[in-house]
Design an enzyme around this catalytic site. Structure first.
Site, short mmCIF file in Angstrom:
data_model
loop_
_atom_site.label_atom_id
_atom_site.label_comp_id
_atom_site.label_asym_id
_atom_site.label_seq_id
_atom_site.Cartn_x
_atom_site.Cartn_y
_atom_site.Cartn_z
N VAL A 63 45.62 46.67 -9.98
CA VAL A 63 44.92 45.63 -10.74
C VAL A 63 44.27 46.23 -11.99
CG1 VAL A 63 43.14 43.84 -10.68
CG2 VAL A 63 44.61 44.20 -8.70
N CYS A 64 43.72 47.41 -11.87
CA CYS A 64 43.11 48.08 -13.04
C CYS A 64 44.17 48.39 -14.08
CB CYS A 64 42.39 49.35 -12.60
SG CYS A 64 41.07 49.06 -11.41
N ASP A 65 45.33 48.81 -13.62
CA ASP A 65 46.47 49.07 -14.50
C ASP A 65 46.84 47.79 -15.25
OD1 ASP A 65 49.22 51.06 -14.58
OD2 ASP A 65 49.57 48.91 -14.87
#
Length: 172
Positions: A63-65
């Protein structure tokens, strides 16, 4: 330092945030973080720009990616009066490696690993994990906070459309 509970969860489990909640209309809190070249960076380094501050637990998670890549893509449409900062507790070397591998060139990654100055100032430091919680802050050219999103479940993505609308509104 204030501790807040009931604000965020990780896979449904409640976590504790350290630091006061930042609210729209307040002056953006000062912080110091570390750039990829190990130099210190502060809010003052981005004076005169609208700042979209994207906060992630770790760039090496799905999700951070996605979040960081999305804001990197959106950067071209925002113009040179906007800077996009992504903060995490990842080491500066890991951030630089990730950006190189992902082709992310429009977002400035800053590490809060050393002093967690940003995490405490913006109320996103997760006590149990010593990571930053997922959040978005938009700060105008006068360093006033114009948008805040503390993402309740940190495995969820933020509301990109609302954040981008706040950036455009802050541009005048």
């Amino acid at each position: 330092m204030a501790e807040r509970t009931g604000i965020i969860t990780f896979q449904g489990n409640s976590l504790t945030l350290i630091g006061a909640e930042v609210k729209v209309g307040e002056k953006a809190p000062a912080f110091t973080a570390t750039a990829n070249d190990l130099s210190p960076k502060s809010l003052n380094d981005f004076a005169g720009k609208v700042k979209l501050i994207s906060v992630v637990p770790s760039l090496d998670t799905p999700v951070c990616d996605l979040q960081t890549r999305r804001f990197n893509q959106e950067a071209a449409d925002l113009g040179k009066d906007v800077v996009i900062l992504t903060l995490s507790c990842d080491l500066p070397f890991a951030q630089a490696r990730w950006c190189g591998a992902a082709g992310v060139e429009q977002v400035i990654t800053l590490s809060d690993h050393k002093d967690v100055s940003f995490g405490q100032a913006y109320g996103v430091l997760i006590k149990e994990l010593r990571l930053l919680s997922r959040a978005i802050f938009v700060v105008d050219k006068q360093d006033q906070v114009t948008y805040v999103e503390y993402v309740r479940e940190i495995t969820n993505e933020p509301d990109y459309n609302q954040a981008l609308a706040a950036v455009k509104k802050s541009l005048g």
